[in-house]
Design an enzyme around this catalytic site. Structure first.
Site, PDB file in Angstrom:
ATOM      1  N   CYS A  81       8.662 -30.506   1.676  1.00  0.00           N
ATOM      2  CA  CYS A  81       7.762 -30.735   2.806  1.00  0.00           C
ATOM      3  C   CYS A  81       7.522 -32.232   2.917  1.00  0.00           C
ATOM      4  CB  CYS A  81       6.458 -29.960   2.665  1.00  0.00           C
ATOM      5  SG  CYS A  81       5.346 -30.575   1.406  1.00  0.00           S
ATOM      6  N   SER A  82       6.658 -32.627   3.836  1.00  0.00           N
ATOM      7  CA  SER A  82       6.505 -34.057   4.086  1.00  0.00           C
ATOM      8  C   SER A  82       5.994 -34.829   2.876  1.00  0.00           C
ATOM      9  CB  SER A  82       5.642 -34.309   5.310  1.00  0.00           C
ATOM     10  OG  SER A  82       4.498 -33.516   5.290  1.00  0.00           O
TER      11      SER A  82
END
Length: 108
Positions: free
Chosen positions: A8-9
């Protein structure tokens, strides 16, 4: 041992999901390693650990096509985690999906 890696980010919220998935896998004595990483490290993590499945957090689903085109031909299934399952940190449902991807990989 099969490796299911989540990206994810920042790797923060996905760490909770990965932890819940690992708890379910351990409870069922499944030989799985489930970890979370920031999406900017996908290439490095792949080169180092060769994950068997790559799951993307909903916040980076816009990267799906590029990641899929790069790793699916190498035999690594790539999917985006269902938004509702992710929001609920439903480790069991997400793990079931990852196992389906592992099984589909074997069938190819």
């Amino acid at each position: 041992m099969k490796r299911i890696y989540l990206f994810c980010s920042a790797g923060m919220s996905t760490s909770l999901v990965a932890s819940r998935m690992q708890d379910v896998a351990d409870k069922h004595n499944l030989p799985l390693e489930i970890k979370a990483f920031p999406d900017r490290n996908i290439d490095t993590i792949y080169e180092q650990y060769h994950p068997d499945v790559i799951l993307l957090g909903p916040q980076v689903k816009f990267k799906f096509n590029a990641v899929h085109e790069k790793y699916d031909p190498m035999g690594v299934p790539v999917d985006v985690i269902n938004l509702e399952d992710y929001g609920n940190a439903d480790g069991e449902r997400i793990l079931k999906r990852a196992i389906q991807l592992l099984k589909s990989k074997k069938e190819k």
